[in-house]
Write a protein that holds these residues in place. Structure first.
Motif, mmCIF file in Angstrom:
data_model
loop_
_atom_site.group_PDB
_atom_site.id
_atom_site.type_symbol
_atom_site.label_atom_id
_atom_site.label_comp_id
_atom_site.label_asym_id
_atom_site.label_seq_id
_atom_site.Cartn_x
_atom_site.Cartn_y
_atom_site.Cartn_z
ATOM 1 N N UNK A 166 0.840 -1.193 0.000
ATOM 2 C CA UNK A 166 0.000 0.000 0.000
ATOM 3 C C UNK A 166 0.877 1.245 0.000
ATOM 4 N N UNK A 167 0.547 2.190 -0.871
ATOM 5 C CA UNK A 167 1.224 3.481 -0.914
ATOM 6 C C UNK A 167 0.713 4.311 0.261
ATOM 7 N N UNK A 168 1.610 4.734 1.148
ATOM 8 C CA UNK A 168 1.215 5.512 2.324
ATOM 9 C C UNK A 168 1.698 6.955 2.250
ATOM 10 N N UNK A 169 2.058 7.408 1.064
ATOM 11 C CA UNK A 169 2.604 8.765 0.932
ATOM 12 C C UNK A 169 1.600 9.842 1.327
ATOM 13 N N UNK A 170 0.299 9.589 1.233
ATOM 14 C CA UNK A 170 -0.706 10.583 1.621
ATOM 15 C C UNK A 170 -0.917 10.670 3.126
ATOM 16 N N UNK A 171 -0.565 9.619 3.863
ATOM 17 C CA UNK A 171 -0.773 9.629 5.320
ATOM 18 C C UNK A 171 0.531 9.705 6.104
ATOM 19 N N UNK A 172 1.648 9.577 5.437
ATOM 20 C CA UNK A 172 2.939 9.631 6.118
ATOM 21 C C UNK A 172 3.361 8.268 6.648
ATOM 22 N N UNK A 173 4.439 8.282 7.396
ATOM 23 C CA UNK A 173 4.965 7.021 7.934
ATOM 24 C C UNK A 173 3.945 6.362 8.844
ATOM 25 N N UNK A 174 3.884 5.052 8.768
ATOM 26 C CA UNK A 174 2.936 4.277 9.573
ATOM 27 C C UNK A 174 3.695 3.234 10.372
ATOM 28 N N UNK A 175 3.036 2.729 11.387
ATOM 29 C CA UNK A 175 3.642 1.726 12.255
ATOM 30 C C UNK A 175 2.860 0.423 12.194
ATOM 31 N N UNK A 176 3.547 -0.650 12.498
ATOM 32 C CA UNK A 176 2.909 -1.964 12.558
ATOM 33 C C UNK A 176 1.703 -1.909 13.486
ATOM 34 N N UNK A 177 0.594 -2.496 13.045
ATOM 35 C CA UNK A 177 -0.623 -2.551 13.848
ATOM 36 C C UNK A 177 -1.616 -1.437 13.560
ATOM 37 N N UNK A 178 -1.166 -0.352 12.921
ATOM 38 C CA UNK A 178 -2.093 0.733 12.597
ATOM 39 C C UNK A 178 -3.107 0.285 11.546
ATOM 40 N N UNK A 179 -4.267 0.938 11.563
ATOM 41 C CA UNK A 179 -5.319 0.683 10.580
ATOM 42 C C UNK A 179 -5.386 1.842 9.614
ATOM 43 N N UNK A 180 -5.553 1.521 8.322
ATOM 44 C CA UNK A 180 -5.634 2.519 7.270
ATOM 45 C C UNK A 180 -6.860 2.270 6.414
ATOM 46 N N UNK A 181 -7.421 3.338 5.865
ATOM 47 C CA UNK A 181 -8.492 3.208 4.880
ATOM 48 C C UNK A 181 -7.830 3.312 3.518
ATOM 49 N N UNK A 182 -7.908 2.230 2.730
ATOM 50 C CA UNK A 182 -7.156 2.102 1.483
ATOM 51 C C UNK A 182 -8.102 2.104 0.286
ATOM 52 N N UNK A 183 -7.788 2.965 -0.679
ATOM 53 C CA UNK A 183 -8.536 3.065 -1.931
ATOM 54 C C UNK A 183 -7.580 2.732 -3.068
ATOM 55 N N UNK A 184 -7.888 1.696 -3.828
ATOM 56 C CA UNK A 184 -7.086 1.264 -4.988
ATOM 57 C C UNK A 184 -5.582 1.332 -4.730
ATOM 58 N N UNK A 185 -5.154 0.754 -3.634
ATOM 59 C CA UNK A 185 -3.738 0.620 -3.337
ATOM 60 C C UNK A 185 -3.073 1.794 -2.646
ATOM 61 N N UNK A 186 -3.853 2.822 -2.306
ATOM 62 C CA UNK A 186 -3.272 3.983 -1.626
ATOM 63 C C UNK A 186 -4.041 4.288 -0.348
ATOM 64 N N UNK A 187 -3.321 4.454 0.751
ATOM 65 C CA UNK A 187 -3.952 4.809 2.021
ATOM 66 C C UNK A 187 -4.346 6.280 1.977
ATOM 67 N N UNK A 188 -5.579 6.559 2.370
ATOM 68 C CA UNK A 188 -6.057 7.943 2.362
ATOM 69 C C UNK A 188 -6.335 8.470 3.760
ATOM 70 N N UNK A 189 -6.434 7.548 4.740
ATOM 71 C CA UNK A 189 -6.827 7.972 6.086
ATOM 72 C C UNK A 189 -6.359 6.944 7.100
ATOM 73 N N UNK A 190 -5.979 7.429 8.285
ATOM 74 C CA UNK A 190 -5.696 6.545 9.422
ATOM 75 C C UNK A 190 -7.019 6.299 10.140
ATOM 76 N N UNK A 191 -7.210 5.091 10.642
ATOM 77 C CA UNK A 191 -8.449 4.726 11.329
ATOM 78 C C UNK A 191 -8.152 4.190 12.720
ATOM 79 N N UNK A 192 -9.095 4.413 13.639
ATOM 80 C CA UNK A 192 -9.029 3.700 14.906
ATOM 81 C C UNK A 192 -9.423 2.254 14.619
ATOM 82 N N UNK A 193 -9.038 1.354 15.494
ATOM 83 C CA UNK A 193 -9.413 -0.049 15.289
ATOM 84 C C UNK A 193 -10.929 -0.210 15.271
#
Length: 104
Positions: free
Chosen positions: A28-55
């Motif tokens: 997943x391309x995370x350039x729109x949300x910045x660096x991410x850590x193991x265990x985080x949840x992301x909302x992904x659209x066509x291979x790109x993360x657009x938002x961080x989510x709570x579990x």
């Protein structure tokens, strides 16, 4: 139309993260949300993360997508798919209340 899918980060390497959902593992391309850590949840659209989510939010979205898939496959069960809405205010609309009563 494009649907966002909640995915959990397995590992991250700069602007690409290895993420998992019910269908498998994807890069997943995370350039729109910045660096991410193991265990985080992301909302992904066509291979790109657009938002961080709570579990909790990620699981709510996953459940909604599961209900949509069941409805499209003819396996919709309002008692299962709207369980969190059945006994709360505001109540379900009349056409869904009728389905719940019919299934019970």
């Amino acid at each position: 139309m494009c649907l966002g899918v909640p995915m959990q980060v397995l590992e991250s390497n700069g602007f690409v993260a290895l993420c998992a959902d019910d269908s498998g593992v994807s890069a997943v391309d995370v350039s729109l949300v910045g660096e991410v850590s193991e265990g985080e949840w992301l909302l992904v659209f066509t291979g790109a993360a657009r938002e961080r989510l709570s579990e909790a939010r990620a699981l709510d979205i996953r459940d909604a997508l599961s209900a949509l898939t069941a409805a499209l496959n003819g396996d919709f069960d309002p008692n299962a798919h709207f369980q969190d809405l059945i006994n709360r205010e505001p109540s379900l609309p009349p056409h869904l209340q009728a389905l719940v009563k019919k299934e019970a």
